[in-house]
Each structure stands twice: as C-alpha cells, then as structure tokens.
Design a protein around this motif. Structure first.
Motif, PDB file in Angstrom:
ATOM      1  N   GLY A   1     -40.814  19.832 127.390  1.00 56.82           N
ATOM      2  CA  GLY A   1     -40.182  21.020 126.851  1.00 56.82           C
ATOM      3  C   GLY A   1     -40.629  21.248 125.417  1.00 56.82           C
ATOM      4  N   SER A   2     -39.711  21.570 124.529  1.00 54.42           N
ATOM      5  CA  SER A   2     -40.047  21.783 123.117  1.00 54.42           C
ATOM      6  C   SER A   2     -39.865  20.511 122.290  1.00 54.42           C
ATOM      7  CB  SER A   2     -39.178  22.905 122.532  1.00 54.42           C
ATOM      8  OG  SER A   2     -37.801  22.571 122.638  1.00 54.42           O
ATOM      9  N   ALA A   3     -39.483  19.416 122.924  1.00 51.01           N
ATOM     10  CA  ALA A   3     -39.278  18.148 122.200  1.00 51.01           C
ATOM     11  C   ALA A   3     -40.612  17.483 121.900  1.00 51.01           C
ATOM     12  CB  ALA A   3     -38.401  17.213 123.022  1.00 51.01           C
ATOM     13  N   GLU A   4     -40.577  16.526 120.989  1.00 49.90           N
ATOM     14  CA  GLU A   4     -41.789  15.805 120.619  1.00 49.90           C
ATOM     15  C   GLU A   4     -42.308  14.950 121.770  1.00 49.90           C
ATOM     16  OE1 GLU A   4     -43.347  12.878 116.983  1.00 49.90           O
ATOM     17  OE2 GLU A   4     -41.198  13.271 117.273  1.00 49.90           O
ATOM     18  N   HIS A   5     -41.380  14.467 122.605  1.00 52.02           N
ATOM     19  CA  HIS A   5     -41.736  13.575 123.704  1.00 52.02           C
ATOM     20  C   HIS A   5     -40.621  13.671 124.746  1.00 52.02           C
ATOM     21  CE1 HIS A   5     -42.321   9.725 125.849  1.00 52.02           C
ATOM     22  NE2 HIS A   5     -43.576   9.806 125.441  1.00 52.02           N
ATOM     23  N   PRO A   6     -40.935  13.454 126.046  1.00 54.87           N
ATOM     24  CA  PRO A   6     -39.877  13.527 127.067  1.00 54.87           C
ATOM     25  C   PRO A   6     -38.714  12.569 126.853  1.00 54.87           C
ATOM     26  CG  PRO A   6     -42.041  13.593 128.096  1.00 54.87           C
ATOM     27  CD  PRO A   6     -42.270  13.284 126.642  1.00 54.87           C
ATOM     28  N   TYR A   7     -38.925  11.490 126.090  1.00 56.26           N
ATOM     29  CA  TYR A   7     -37.863  10.524 125.847  1.00 56.26           C
ATOM     30  C   TYR A   7     -37.340  10.569 124.411  1.00 56.26           C
ATOM     31  CZ  TYR A   7     -39.308   8.252 130.246  1.00 56.26           C
ATOM     32  OH  TYR A   7     -39.594   7.971 131.557  1.00 56.26           O
ATOM     33  N   ALA A   8     -37.732  11.577 123.635  1.00 57.79           N
ATOM     34  CA  ALA A   8     -37.365  11.628 122.229  1.00 57.79           C
ATOM     35  C   ALA A   8     -35.960  12.183 122.034  1.00 57.79           C
ATOM     36  CB  ALA A   8     -38.363  12.489 121.455  1.00 57.79           C
ATOM     37  N   GLY A   9     -35.266  11.677 121.011  1.00 63.42           N
ATOM     38  CA  GLY A   9     -33.984  12.228 120.605  1.00 63.42           C
ATOM     39  C   GLY A   9     -33.007  12.393 121.760  1.00 63.42           C
ATOM     40  N   ARG A  10     -32.466  13.612 121.880  1.00 64.07           N
ATOM     41  CA  ARG A  10     -31.500  13.921 122.933  1.00 64.07           C
ATOM     42  C   ARG A  10     -32.151  14.573 124.140  1.00 64.07           C
ATOM     43  NH1 ARG A  10     -26.252  13.934 122.170  1.00 64.07           N
ATOM     44  NH2 ARG A  10     -25.936  15.826 123.406  1.00 64.07           N
ATOM     45  N   ARG A  11     -33.476  14.460 124.257  1.00 68.09           N
ATOM     46  CA  ARG A  11     -34.178  15.125 125.353  1.00 68.09           C
ATOM     47  C   ARG A  11     -33.665  14.660 126.716  1.00 68.09           C
ATOM     48  NH1 ARG A  11     -36.324  19.573 127.413  1.00 68.09           N
ATOM     49  NH2 ARG A  11     -37.695  19.072 129.144  1.00 68.09           N
ATOM     50  N   ILE A  12     -33.458  13.367 126.905  1.00 69.54           N
ATOM     51  CA  ILE A  12     -32.973  12.859 128.191  1.00 69.54           C
ATOM     52  C   ILE A  12     -31.610  13.459 128.502  1.00 69.54           C
ATOM     53  CG2 ILE A  12     -32.241  10.807 129.460  1.00 69.54           C
ATOM     54  CD1 ILE A  12     -34.292   9.207 127.880  1.00 69.54           C
ATOM     55  N   HIS A  13     -30.729  13.464 127.506  1.00 69.27           N
ATOM     56  CA  HIS A  13     -29.380  14.016 127.701  1.00 69.27           C
ATOM     57  C   HIS A  13     -29.447  15.501 128.042  1.00 69.27           C
ATOM     58  CE1 HIS A  13     -25.417  15.625 126.476  1.00 69.27           C
ATOM     59  NE2 HIS A  13     -24.967  14.453 126.905  1.00 69.27           N
ATOM     60  N   HIS A  14     -30.265  16.242 127.316  1.00 61.73           N
ATOM     61  CA  HIS A  14     -30.395  17.675 127.578  1.00 61.73           C
ATOM     62  C   HIS A  14     -30.961  17.935 128.977  1.00 61.73           C
ATOM     63  CE1 HIS A  14     -30.600  18.564 122.981  1.00 61.73           C
ATOM     64  NE2 HIS A  14     -29.367  18.419 123.418  1.00 61.73           N
ATOM     65  N   GLN A  15     -31.948  17.114 129.358  1.00 59.09           N
ATOM     66  CA  GLN A  15     -32.544  17.326 130.675  1.00 59.09           C
ATOM     67  C   GLN A  15     -31.562  16.983 131.786  1.00 59.09           C
ATOM     68  OE1 GLN A  15     -35.515  18.900 130.967  1.00 59.09           O
ATOM     69  NE2 GLN A  15     -34.834  19.091 133.104  1.00 59.09           N
ATOM     70  N   LEU A  16     -30.727  15.958 131.565  1.00 59.69           N
ATOM     71  CA  LEU A  16     -29.703  15.651 132.553  1.00 59.69           C
ATOM     72  C   LEU A  16     -28.742  16.824 132.711  1.00 59.69           C
ATOM     73  CD1 LEU A  16     -28.165  13.772 134.474  1.00 59.69           C
ATOM     74  CD2 LEU A  16     -26.910  12.923 132.484  1.00 59.69           C
ATOM     75  N   GLU A  17     -28.316  17.401 131.608  1.00 62.10           N
ATOM     76  CA  GLU A  17     -27.423  18.556 131.690  1.00 62.10           C
ATOM     77  C   GLU A  17     -28.062  19.683 132.487  1.00 62.10           C
ATOM     78  OE1 GLU A  17     -26.577  19.436 127.605  1.00 62.10           O
ATOM     79  OE2 GLU A  17     -24.725  18.262 127.636  1.00 62.10           O
ATOM     80  N   GLN A  18     -29.366  19.911 132.272  1.00 66.88           N
ATOM     81  CA  GLN A  18     -30.056  20.958 133.019  1.00 66.88           C
ATOM     82  C   GLN A  18     -30.142  20.617 134.501  1.00 66.88           C
ATOM     83  OE1 GLN A  18     -31.449  24.098 131.746  1.00 66.88           O
ATOM     84  NE2 GLN A  18     -31.093  24.270 133.954  1.00 66.88           N
ATOM     85  N   SER A  19     -30.437  19.353 134.810  1.00 66.92           N
ATOM     86  CA  SER A  19     -30.513  18.937 136.215  1.00 66.92           C
ATOM     87  C   SER A  19     -29.161  19.088 136.902  1.00 66.92           C
ATOM     88  CB  SER A  19     -31.000  17.491 136.321  1.00 66.92           C
ATOM     89  OG  SER A  19     -32.360  17.387 135.963  1.00 66.92           O
ATOM     90  N   LEU A  20     -28.079  18.708 136.219  1.00 71.41           N
ATOM     91  CA  LEU A  20     -26.749  18.847 136.812  1.00 71.41           C
ATOM     92  C   LEU A  20     -26.420  20.318 137.068  1.00 71.41           C
ATOM     93  CD1 LEU A  20     -24.729  16.215 134.741  1.00 71.41           C
ATOM     94  CD2 LEU A  20     -25.448  16.038 137.132  1.00 71.41           C
ATOM     95  N   GLU A  21     -26.815  21.177 136.133  1.00 74.33           N
ATOM     96  CA  GLU A  21     -26.594  22.606 136.338  1.00 74.33           C
ATOM     97  C   GLU A  21     -27.422  23.105 137.520  1.00 74.33           C
ATOM     98  OE1 GLU A  21     -27.471  26.823 134.026  1.00 74.33           O
ATOM     99  OE2 GLU A  21     -27.092  25.016 132.836  1.00 74.33           O
ATOM    100  N   ASN A  22     -28.684  22.679 137.578  1.00 72.60           N
ATOM    101  CA  ASN A  22     -29.550  23.091 138.689  1.00 72.60           C
ATOM    102  C   ASN A  22     -28.970  22.661 140.031  1.00 72.60           C
ATOM    103  OD1 ASN A  22     -31.402  24.143 136.866  1.00 72.60           O
ATOM    104  ND2 ASN A  22     -32.763  22.368 136.958  1.00 72.60           N
ATOM    105  N   LEU A  23     -28.469  21.429 140.073  1.00 73.70           N
ATOM    106  CA  LEU A  23     -28.007  20.825 141.322  1.00 73.70           C
ATOM    107  C   LEU A  23     -26.569  21.207 141.678  1.00 73.70           C
ATOM    108  CD1 LEU A  23     -29.552  17.301 140.732  1.00 73.70           C
ATOM    109  CD2 LEU A  23     -30.193  18.848 142.587  1.00 73.70           C
TER     110      LEU A  23
END
Length: 347
Positions: free
Chosen positions: A95-117
C-alpha cells in the motif's frame, strides 16, 4: 464428508475444523473472462463446499487485490448463520506504507480484510512473506503486532508461511529456505504453518525432521495448499503448473514423463473419475493428524470433484505405491532442471 475418518481435526488451540477446506483465490482464473460469471461460479463453489461439510476458508489480502475476500464476504452476508473459520494472510501488499510489515500496516490490513470478509475475527492470520526489510528491520514489530492481535482476540491464531521456493530449485536453495524458516519459526512461535505441499515438494530437513514431524513435535498445526498442483496431479493440467516461465524449456520432455507416471498410478488404482484426486488428497491428509488440506477451485464442479473423490483412506501399502510414483516425478523434475541449468551455463 461423511466418512468417519474425516471427522473434525484440532488444527491448533481455538481452531477445530473438517480436514478438507477451500483455498479461495479468484486470481487463478484465466483471462479474458466474464467477471460477473466468474464471481457467480465462485459463490456456487463456496456453497457446494459448505454442503459437503467444509468449515475452513483460506484466502489472502493479495488474491486479486482483495476481491476474493470481498466475494467471500458477499457469501457470508447471505449466510450469517454459518460457523465458518476464516484464514487470511498479510505481507505481500505494501500500500502506501514503507513495507508490508512496517508500523501499523499489519493492523490496518487486518481491519480491511475483516471489512472485506464481513467478519469480526479471523481464526488464522498468516505472515505470508519472509521479507521483513533490510536486516529484518520490521520483524520485531510484526511479531509484537501479531501477538497483540491474538491477545485482543482480533485473530485466534498466528500463522507463518512454510519453506517455499520453485519446485525445480536446487537442494542448496531448499536448504537455505528451510534454515530461514527455522530462524523465523523460533522467533515468531506460530500456532500454525501454512505451506504449499504436493508430490513435487522435497522432504527438506528442519532441525533434523521433515516439516510434518517438526510441526508435530512443536504442537503446531499445518495447512497444506496446492496439493493438486492446479490439476497436474489429476491429469487435468499442463506441467507448466509447476514451472516458472524461465524454465519453460523443460516442459516438452517433462510432459511425457508426467503422463507416464500418472498412467502407472491409474494402472494400479484404476481409472475411475476422481481416482488420482483421491491419491493426492489422501496422501497429504494422512501425513499427520495436525494437517488440514485446502483445495483450489473456481466453480461448484471442481469442489464436488475434490470432496467426492476422497473415498477411503489409503493403506500403508498404497501409500508406498503413491510415494514411490511421486518420488519418480520429483526426481524427473529435478534432473530436467539440472540439465537445463547446465545448458544455460554453457550457452
């Protein structure tokens, strides 16, 4: 799945599921295609699997850029009463993060996955990449975030991808990948290992054991994907399924060898519909009680073929026959890869 031997399995603490689930990835479809028709066929496959007893749906935020998750969410909105266990992955999309595992990226992606699912919790969330940045800069952050998500029950279990390189890779490449996996395993301490496993996967040594004995020793579950190699082991696909584009020159000589190997299995087990599917699925499931297999599909018919083909367990003698045939296929692939590499060096 009405066979008594296919009762529920304890994948890990908090996940009890039928041993045959779905690997949900709409991005494997062939283009060009009618998107609406593809979605409808995919939804039909999900419904048929549930009728067959499936409870474990495995997907990823990177499959078709999240569209697969959204289609599963459509299914769950229509059937909110279903007690399904959802598995997804993180680590491929930056996404727009520095790395897929950087900062809160994992948390943000989980929130998106939960919304998707259309879900409030994931049963399994898997770190899908061994790349944690230069000098593993983001490894500590990833571990901390995943454990926090488990503690607050946003996820039930932490997953780690298993060793994975090209099926035609050298023994040295597989050994290096296994060493990297062991290093990460000891730090992450996952509840489950998600891995691609089939006839072409070598028995790499991990701390003195193969992956099945290793995970069993540590009380860790296994999710096995790509067991049918996109139809190659059922005689329904080309050998391109196991080779990268740069290995395309291997395909002609391997096609005949694959066909001969599968014909040998047909001669021994019969040529009834689903016979080869049963061998591929059973030989994987019977590796250990901690194993769950997720099968690829794109429509209802493919789901039915997988579930209908399960049949009875393989006897020890039958497992030996299958293991020998698969070993020959694996040897042929590596010998062809070695010859190709030699020719490339001499060119």
């Amino acid at each position: 799945m009405s066979e008594s031997d296919l009762g529920v399995r304890h994948l890990c603490r908090g996940i009890v599921t039928n041993p045959l689930g779905l690997h949900c990835n709409m991005s494997t479809g062939q283009a060009p295609y009618d998107e609406l028709e593809q979605i409808n066929q995919f939804l039909g496959g999900l419904g048929r699997a549930v009728e067959r007893g499936a409870t474990f749906f495995d997907t990823s935020d990177s499959y078709d850029y999240g569209n697969t998750e959204r289609v599963i969410g459509t299914f769950l909105r229509r059937h909110p009463e279903l007690p399904l266990q959802l598995s997804s992955k993180v680590g491929q999309l930056r996404g727009s993060a520095e790395h897929p595992y950087a900062g809160r990226r994992i948390h943000h992606q989980l929130e998106q996955s939960l919304e998707n699912l259309y879900a409030e919790q994931l049963h399994l969330y898997t770190l899908d990449s061994f790349d944690f940045g230069p000098d593993d800069r983001y490894l500590g952050n990833a571990i901390d975030v995943m454990r926090t998500l488990r503690e607050v029950e946003s996820i039930k279990a932490i997953g780690l991808r298993g060793p994975s390189v090209s099926y035609a890779a050298s023994p040295e490449e597989w050994a290096a990948e296994a060493e990297r996996f062991l290093y990460l395993f000891r730090l992450v301490k996952p509840d489950v290992v998600w891995t691609r496993f089939n006839a072409f996967t070598p028995a790499v040594s991990i701390d003195g054991d193969d992956l099945f004995a290793f995970t069993a020793r540590h009380g860790v579950g296994l999710v096995l994907a790509a067991t049918l190699v996109h139809g190659l082991l059922t005689g329904e696909a080309s050998s391109r399924a196991v080779l990268s584009p740069r290995r395309a020159g291997l395909i002609p000589p391997l096609i005949q060898q694959f066909d001969e190997g599968l014909q040998g299995l047909r001669d021994h087990f019969g040529d009834a519909p689903g016979a080869l599917t049963r061998l591929a699925l059973r030989s994987s499931l019977q590796r250990g009680d901690q194993c769950v297999v997720v099968v690829d599909f794109s429509n209802e018919q493919q789901v039915e073929e997988s579930y209908h083909g399960m049949g009875l367990p393989l006897t020890p003698e039958e497992l030996g026959v299958v293991g020998h045939a698969y070993a020959d296929l694996r040897t042929g692939l590596h010998e062809a890869a070695t010859r190709s590499s030699t020719n490339e060096l001499q060119a």
